[in-house]
Design a protein around this motif. Structure first.
Motif, mmCIF file in Angstrom:
data_model
loop_
_atom_site.group_PDB
_atom_site.id
_atom_site.type_symbol
_atom_site.label_atom_id
_atom_site.label_comp_id
_atom_site.label_asym_id
_atom_site.label_seq_id
_atom_site.Cartn_x
_atom_site.Cartn_y
_atom_site.Cartn_z
ATOM 1 N N TRP A 52 0.803 -1.227 0.024
ATOM 2 C CA TRP A 52 0.028 -0.088 0.007
ATOM 3 C C TRP A 52 0.882 1.204 0.139
ATOM 4 C CZ3 TRP A 52 -1.395 3.553 4.181
ATOM 5 C CH2 TRP A 52 -2.229 4.543 3.665
ATOM 6 N N GLY A 53 0.883 1.808 -0.970
ATOM 7 C CA GLY A 53 1.942 3.230 -1.254
ATOM 8 C C GLY A 53 3.307 2.183 -0.955
ATOM 9 N N PRO A 54 4.113 2.723 -0.182
ATOM 10 C CA PRO A 54 5.432 2.342 0.189
ATOM 11 C C PRO A 54 5.385 1.419 1.605
ATOM 12 C CG PRO A 54 5.403 4.628 1.129
ATOM 13 C CD PRO A 54 3.906 4.392 0.317
ATOM 14 N N TYR A 55 4.451 1.092 1.787
ATOM 15 C CA TYR A 55 4.237 0.072 2.825
ATOM 16 C C TYR A 55 3.791 -1.235 2.609
ATOM 17 C CZ TYR A 55 4.162 4.961 4.834
ATOM 18 O OH TYR A 55 4.585 6.175 4.964
ATOM 19 N N ASN A 56 4.170 -2.215 3.480
ATOM 20 C CA ASN A 56 3.460 -3.403 3.418
ATOM 21 C C ASN A 56 2.574 -3.796 4.537
ATOM 22 O OD1 ASN A 56 5.262 -4.228 1.012
ATOM 23 N ND2 ASN A 56 6.957 -3.835 2.202
ATOM 24 N N ILE A 57 1.603 -4.229 4.265
ATOM 25 C CA ILE A 57 0.672 -4.597 5.482
ATOM 26 C C ILE A 57 0.274 -6.294 5.282
ATOM 27 C CG2 ILE A 57 -1.515 -4.042 6.365
ATOM 28 C CD1 ILE A 57 -1.400 -1.310 5.083
ATOM 29 N N SER A 58 0.235 -6.934 6.216
ATOM 30 C CA SER A 58 -0.007 -8.188 6.135
ATOM 31 C C SER A 58 -1.694 -8.366 6.760
ATOM 32 C CB SER A 58 0.667 -9.006 7.048
ATOM 33 O OG SER A 58 0.847 -8.706 8.327
ATOM 34 N N ILE A 59 -2.631 -8.968 5.793
ATOM 35 C CA ILE A 59 -3.807 -9.139 6.220
ATOM 36 C C ILE A 59 -4.129 -10.556 6.671
ATOM 37 C CG2 ILE A 59 -6.385 -8.440 5.491
ATOM 38 C CD1 ILE A 59 -4.892 -6.881 3.582
ATOM 39 N N TRP A 60 -4.411 -10.883 7.737
ATOM 40 C CA TRP A 60 -4.700 -12.306 8.250
ATOM 41 C C TRP A 60 -6.347 -12.744 8.156
ATOM 42 C CZ3 TRP A 60 -1.144 -15.935 9.768
ATOM 43 C CH2 TRP A 60 0.264 -15.634 9.823
ATOM 44 N N ASP A 61 -6.401 -13.572 7.736
ATOM 45 C CA ASP A 61 -7.660 -14.355 7.823
ATOM 46 C C ASP A 61 -7.841 -15.472 8.727
ATOM 47 O OD1 ASP A 61 -10.329 -15.344 7.045
ATOM 48 O OD2 ASP A 61 -9.469 -16.506 5.311
ATOM 49 N N THR A 62 -8.613 -15.378 9.676
ATOM 50 C CA THR A 62 -8.629 -16.438 10.640
ATOM 51 C C THR A 62 -9.765 -17.454 10.617
ATOM 52 O OG1 THR A 62 -9.838 -15.175 12.215
ATOM 53 C CG2 THR A 62 -7.450 -15.046 12.131
ATOM 54 N N ALA A 63 -9.787 -18.709 11.096
ATOM 55 C CA ALA A 63 -10.877 -19.661 11.130
ATOM 56 C C ALA A 63 -11.925 -19.302 12.039
ATOM 57 C CB ALA A 63 -10.373 -20.872 11.267
ATOM 58 N N GLY A 64 -13.373 -19.357 11.863
ATOM 59 C CA GLY A 64 -14.434 -19.108 12.738
ATOM 60 C C GLY A 64 -14.890 -20.226 13.345
ATOM 61 N N ARG A 65 -14.241 -21.593 12.770
ATOM 62 C CA ARG A 65 -14.947 -22.695 13.640
ATOM 63 C C ARG A 65 -14.358 -22.953 15.022
ATOM 64 N NH1 ARG A 65 -14.377 -27.553 9.387
ATOM 65 N NH2 ARG A 65 -15.638 -27.012 7.676
ATOM 66 N N GLU A 66 -15.103 -23.408 15.861
ATOM 67 C CA GLU A 66 -14.851 -23.688 17.189
ATOM 68 C C GLU A 66 -13.615 -24.262 17.354
ATOM 69 O OE1 GLU A 66 -15.478 -22.636 21.147
ATOM 70 O OE2 GLU A 66 -17.112 -22.098 19.783
ATOM 71 N N GLN A 67 -13.364 -25.159 16.847
ATOM 72 C CA GLN A 67 -11.982 -26.005 16.936
ATOM 73 C C GLN A 67 -10.793 -25.225 16.871
ATOM 74 O OE1 GLN A 67 -14.404 -26.870 14.461
ATOM 75 N NE2 GLN A 67 -13.217 -28.178 13.086
ATOM 76 N N PHE A 68 -10.728 -24.151 16.084
ATOM 77 C CA PHE A 68 -9.831 -23.177 15.772
ATOM 78 C C PHE A 68 -9.644 -22.303 16.719
ATOM 79 C CE2 PHE A 68 -10.408 -25.501 11.661
ATOM 80 C CZ PHE A 68 -9.553 -26.308 11.749
ATOM 81 N N HIS A 69 -10.641 -21.826 17.611
ATOM 82 C CA HIS A 69 -10.738 -20.724 18.589
ATOM 83 C C HIS A 69 -9.430 -20.427 19.100
ATOM 84 C CE1 HIS A 69 -13.057 -17.442 20.543
ATOM 85 N NE2 HIS A 69 -12.716 -18.102 21.572
ATOM 86 N N GLY A 70 -8.790 -21.031 19.569
ATOM 87 C CA GLY A 70 -7.641 -20.917 20.588
ATOM 88 C C GLY A 70 -6.496 -20.352 19.751
ATOM 89 N N LEU A 71 -6.567 -20.362 18.459
ATOM 90 C CA LEU A 71 -5.520 -19.876 17.472
ATOM 91 C C LEU A 71 -5.511 -18.287 17.527
ATOM 92 C CD1 LEU A 71 -5.042 -22.489 14.621
ATOM 93 C CD2 LEU A 71 -3.719 -22.030 16.609
ATOM 94 N N GLY A 72 -7.022 -17.762 17.487
ATOM 95 C CA GLY A 72 -7.105 -16.626 17.221
ATOM 96 C C GLY A 72 -6.261 -15.420 17.978
ATOM 97 N N SER A 73 -5.882 -15.789 19.464
ATOM 98 C CA SER A 73 -5.195 -14.843 20.046
ATOM 99 C C SER A 73 -3.686 -14.735 19.585
ATOM 100 C CB SER A 73 -5.162 -15.191 21.519
ATOM 101 O OG SER A 73 -4.600 -16.661 21.892
ATOM 102 N N MET A 74 -3.237 -15.833 18.995
ATOM 103 C CA MET A 74 -2.039 -16.036 18.583
ATOM 104 C C MET A 74 -1.891 -15.272 17.203
ATOM 105 S SD MET A 74 0.181 -19.056 17.066
ATOM 106 C CE MET A 74 -0.889 -19.697 15.693
#
Length: 261
Positions: A52-74
């Motif tokens: 984005w212009g001179p900058y680099n932005i990482s956009i993270w898509d996370t899983a909404g399923r209950e079994q992956f819930h614990g990964l969200g805080s990471m």
């Protein structure tokens, strides 16, 4: 996911959170690839790197399923902005943001920016059924022009529309006032002063990944708002440069050899 061997170091991180089937992955594909894709549920997490212009932005898509819930805080650790996503035709998806996902943002930056996004607006509002060019985006606009930083504009949530000429609209379960009320509770949960924070009308969006409605406005407004975080991080890195351990070891070896008898 980008090739890690060729990936540039991101300046900041933006994370999408929300229940399964609200369209997080589709929103990301619409913005990054300029098209709508039917997707399957995300497993764990994935990300795109956006220049984005001179900058680099990482956009993270996370899983909404209950079994992956614990990964969200990471995934939220060190985030400069969090996009809390719900489905405008599903009240429970809004409630889940407060009940399940808000606590995951405790690992985000202390000055993290929060946006509430009601996706699938094309199912409830005829204006969201229009293609992007009908909303004022020229078809021949280049990708470089799209990604240039610009002054953020307020994107008020469109009101519910009970019917359409075709009579095909679904019932809208989440009104703009509901999203604004949740945004206020998010600020209080984070201990932020509501008067000194960004107003709800600027941080609550309704989008359609299918038609592209408000998708560019969402991401580019957030990118403008995280610019101070990018500049501050770059300034800190300049003041505290990292040490190349290999160079350091080489100097130490030469000194050791020079003093050897």
């Amino acid at each position: 996911m980008p090739d890690l061997s060729k990936m540039k170091k991101p300046d900041v991180k933006v994370v999408l959170l929300g229940d399964m089937n609200v369209g997080k992955t589709s929103l990301l594909h619409r913005y990054m690839e300029r098209k709508f894709k039917d997707t399957i549920s995300t497993v764990g997490g994935a990300f795109f790197l956006k220049q984005w212009g001179p900058y680099n932005i990482s956009i993270w898509d996370t899983a909404g399923r209950e079994q992956f819930h614990g990964l969200g805080s990471m995934y939220c650790r060190g985030a400069a902005a969090v996009i809390l996503t719900y489905d405008v035709t599903n009240w429970q998806s809004l409630a889940e943001l407060e009940e399940r996902f808000l606590s995951l943002t405790d690992t985000a930056n202390h000055d993290c920016i929060y946006a509430l996004v009601g996706n699938k607006a094309d199912l409830t509002d005829p204006r969201a059924q229009l293609p992007p060019e009908a909303a004022g985006l020229p078809e021949d606009q280049t990708e470089e022009e799209r990604t240039e930083p610009r002054v953020p504009s307020a994107c008020p949530t469109p009101p519910a529309s009970p019917t359409s000429p075709s009579g095909a609209l679904l019932h809208k379960q989440v009104a703009g006032e509901d999203a604004a009320a949740l945004y206020g509770r998010i600020l209080r949960y984070k201990g932020l002063d509501e008067k000194g924070s960004l107003p709800a009308e600027k941080m609550c969006f309704e989008t359609s990944a299918k038609t592209g409605y408000n998708v560019d406005a969402l991401f580019e407004t957030l990118f403008d708002l995280v610019l101070p975080s990018i500049l501050r991080k770059r300034h800190e890195n300049q003041e505290s440069p990292t040490v190349d351990l290999e160079d350091f070891r080489g100097v130490g070896t030469k000194r050791a050899r020079s003093t050897c008898c």
